[in-house]
Design a protein around this motif. Structure first.
Motif, short mmCIF file in Angstrom:
data_model
loop_
_atom_site.label_atom_id
_atom_site.label_comp_id
_atom_site.label_asym_id
_atom_site.label_seq_id
_atom_site.Cartn_x
_atom_site.Cartn_y
_atom_site.Cartn_z
N SER A 16 -18.21 1.04 39.82
CA SER A 16 -18.47 -0.01 40.26
C SER A 16 -19.98 -0.81 39.27
CB SER A 16 -18.26 -0.98 41.71
OG SER A 16 -18.39 -2.85 40.65
N ARG A 17 -20.36 0.17 39.83
CA ARG A 17 -22.37 -0.15 38.99
C ARG A 17 -22.18 1.31 38.15
NH1 ARG A 17 -24.31 0.78 44.74
NH2 ARG A 17 -25.21 2.83 43.87
N ASN A 18 -21.83 2.32 38.53
CA ASN A 18 -22.26 3.49 37.22
C ASN A 18 -21.16 3.41 36.13
OD1 ASN A 18 -24.87 3.11 37.97
ND2 ASN A 18 -24.33 4.63 39.48
N LEU A 19 -19.45 3.29 36.09
CA LEU A 19 -19.03 4.04 35.76
C LEU A 19 -17.85 2.67 35.27
CD1 LEU A 19 -17.82 6.79 37.10
CD2 LEU A 19 -18.92 6.66 35.45
N LEU A 20 -18.92 1.37 34.18
CA LEU A 20 -18.09 0.05 34.02
C LEU A 20 -17.17 1.10 32.53
CD1 LEU A 20 -21.56 -1.35 34.01
CD2 LEU A 20 -19.47 -1.90 35.64
N GLY A 21 -16.82 1.49 32.54
CA GLY A 21 -15.64 1.99 31.74
C GLY A 21 -14.28 2.01 32.28
N TYR A 22 -14.04 1.61 33.05
CA TYR A 22 -13.18 2.23 33.76
C TYR A 22 -12.68 0.28 33.70
CZ TYR A 22 -13.16 6.09 36.61
OH TYR A 22 -13.11 7.58 36.94
N LEU A 23 -13.62 -0.43 33.92
CA LEU A 23 -13.27 -1.70 33.77
C LEU A 23 -13.35 -2.03 31.98
CD1 LEU A 23 -15.45 -3.43 36.37
CD2 LEU A 23 -13.46 -3.02 37.25
N LEU A 24 -13.87 -1.77 31.61
CA LEU A 24 -13.92 -2.17 29.82
C LEU A 24 -12.86 -1.54 29.29
CD1 LEU A 24 -17.40 -1.30 28.97
CD2 LEU A 24 -16.75 -3.48 29.63
N GLY A 25 -12.09 -0.67 29.98
CA GLY A 25 -11.03 -0.04 29.22
C GLY A 25 -11.16 1.12 28.41
N THR A 26 -12.58 1.81 28.45
CA THR A 26 -13.36 2.07 27.78
C THR A 26 -13.62 3.90 28.32
OG1 THR A 26 -15.47 1.77 27.82
CG2 THR A 26 -14.51 0.73 26.14
N GLN A 27 -12.93 4.21 29.23
CA GLN A 27 -13.58 5.43 29.96
C GLN A 27 -12.56 6.38 29.46
OE1 GLN A 27 -15.66 5.10 32.49
NE2 GLN A 27 -15.55 7.12 33.32
N GLU A 28 -13.09 7.48 29.34
CA GLU A 28 -12.09 8.54 28.59
C GLU A 28 -11.72 8.26 27.26
OE1 GLU A 28 -10.36 10.43 31.95
OE2 GLU A 28 -12.52 11.35 31.75
N ILE A 29 -12.02 7.24 26.90
CA ILE A 29 -11.26 6.55 25.90
C ILE A 29 -10.82 7.54 24.61
CG2 ILE A 29 -13.11 6.67 23.40
CD1 ILE A 29 -12.43 3.99 22.74
N GLU A 30 -11.41 8.44 24.40
CA GLU A 30 -10.95 10.20 23.19
C GLU A 30 -9.42 10.83 24.21
OE1 GLU A 30 -15.20 10.74 24.45
OE2 GLU A 30 -13.41 10.11 25.36
N LEU A 31 -9.22 9.81 25.06
CA LEU A 31 -7.93 10.38 25.12
C LEU A 31 -5.81 9.49 25.54
CD1 LEU A 31 -8.28 12.06 29.59
CD2 LEU A 31 -7.89 13.14 26.78
N HIS A 32 -7.12 8.43 24.42
CA HIS A 32 -6.45 6.95 24.67
C HIS A 32 -4.98 7.97 24.24
CE1 HIS A 32 -8.52 3.07 25.65
NE2 HIS A 32 -9.04 4.41 26.26
N ASP A 33 -4.91 8.00 22.88
CA ASP A 33 -3.49 8.99 22.45
C ASP A 33 -2.43 9.39 23.31
OD1 ASP A 33 -1.94 9.39 19.34
OD2 ASP A 33 -2.57 10.80 19.79
N VAL A 34 -3.38 10.34 23.26
CA VAL A 34 -2.57 11.48 24.80
C VAL A 34 -1.69 10.34 26.06
CG1 VAL A 34 -2.71 12.83 26.48
CG2 VAL A 34 -4.28 13.37 24.58
N VAL A 35 -2.59 9.62 26.09
CA VAL A 35 -1.92 8.64 27.36
C VAL A 35 -0.67 7.66 26.91
CG1 VAL A 35 -2.40 6.52 29.40
CG2 VAL A 35 -4.26 8.39 28.35
N ARG A 36 -0.49 7.51 26.00
CA ARG A 36 0.03 6.54 25.51
C ARG A 36 1.44 7.85 25.03
NH1 ARG A 36 -4.60 4.12 21.94
NH2 ARG A 36 -4.51 2.10 23.13
#
Length: 298
Positions: free
Chosen positions: A74-94
């Motif tokens: 919650s303090r250090n990996l705010l990309g989880y909440l922002l939705g940007t965590q590992e944004i490079e994988l978004h196409d693979v996730v879809r």
């Protein structure tokens, strides 16, 4: 904590020793006060993200998912909440969502970003999640409840290759193995130890910083049985930030907004998406039986 600050601490054995003593000796309330005094701008921005998100992913393919993060995440990996965590994988996730795997085995589930995220987006999928750090288990189970996916979610502890082999032996159809185990992937994803990996699709985060040349070794290992796709991390930019949801940060604190998306990586992060060239035998039999049935009806 900013990425550069943490890197400086990690690179010094003296600094790490002091940091461990600081965490051991000071209560969490005192550490929180010190963080605000040392980095007021950063902490104010992070607090705004947490307030606006309210434990919900704000953007990306898992937008709307409820999370129950550990205090450190919650303090250090705010990309989880922002939705940007590992944004490079978004196409693979879809693509994973579109394929609709009946089963996903997640080795190294952590806070459940993928385990719960895929369950929420794939209503016919069942997920078995392995997580060796017990501090994550309560949050994983709570997230499963919050997202209404408990009936399709199984949580287990530390995963050995034999455990992965046993899980794969029970799965008759297309299966995705999702692995993020901080350097343990070379030992876990071994076709001699787990032969049924030859018929499973695999999405793995590789850790060359921990196991030198790990990525290339895995690519060579699976080159005969799988189609190999390599994804390489890229720096975040302001365009990645969900500005429509938190416009204050992108407008008045753009550099901090970008830094909030930093994932605290060591070296250049890479992932492999390995898609099996041969499908499981049970699935092939089903296709043959269907074909024979169709011929009989003509």
């Amino acid at each position: 904590m900013q990425h550069a600050t943490w890197n400086a601490i990690e690179s010094s054995s003296v600094a790490m020793s002091v940091y461990r003593s600081y965490r051991r000796l000071l209560p969490s309330s005192a550490r929180a006060l010190l963080r605000w005094l040392a980095m007021p701008r950063w902490n104010a921005a992070a607090a705004l993200v947490r307030h606006r998100a309210a434990d919900t992913v704000l953007s990306g393919p898992f937008r709307g998912m409820h999370l129950s993060l550990t205090p450190v995440s919650s303090r250090n990996l705010l990309g989880y909440l922002l939705g940007t965590q590992e944004i490079e994988l978004h196409d693979v996730v879809r693509r994973v969502i579109a394929r609709g795997y009946p089963r996903i085995i997640n080795v190294g589930a952590a806070d459940g970003y993928y385990a719960i995220g895929f369950l929420r987006q794939m209503p016919r999928t069942k997920v078995t999640a392995f997580e060796g750090e017990l501090e994550h288990h309560a949050g994983l189970l709570r997230a499963a409840v919050l997202n209404g996916v408990c009936a399709r979610f199984t949580l287990r502890g530390f995963c050995h290759p034999d455990d992965l082999g046993a899980e794969l032996a029970e799965l008759p159809g297309p299966t995705l193995v999702l692995a993020d185990i901080e350097g343990g992937e070379l030992d876990m994803l071994d076709l001699t130890k787990v032969p049924r990996l030859s018929c499973a699709d695999i999405l793995v985060e590789t850790h060359d910083a921990f196991v030198p040349n790990c990525t290339e070794k895995l690519k060579a290992r699976f080159s005969e049985t799988h189609n190999v796709e390599q994804i390489v991390a890229r720096p975040r930019s302001l365009a990645d930030f969900p500005a429509a949801i938190i416009p204050e940060l992108s407008k008045f604190m753009p550099r901090t907004a970008v830094e909030l998306m930093n994932e605290r990586r060591t070296g250049t992060q890479m992932w492999l998406y390995l898609t099996a060239k041969r499908q499981p035998e049970v699935e092939t039999v089903g296709i043959v039986e269907k074909s024979n049935s169709d011929r009989g009806s003509l």
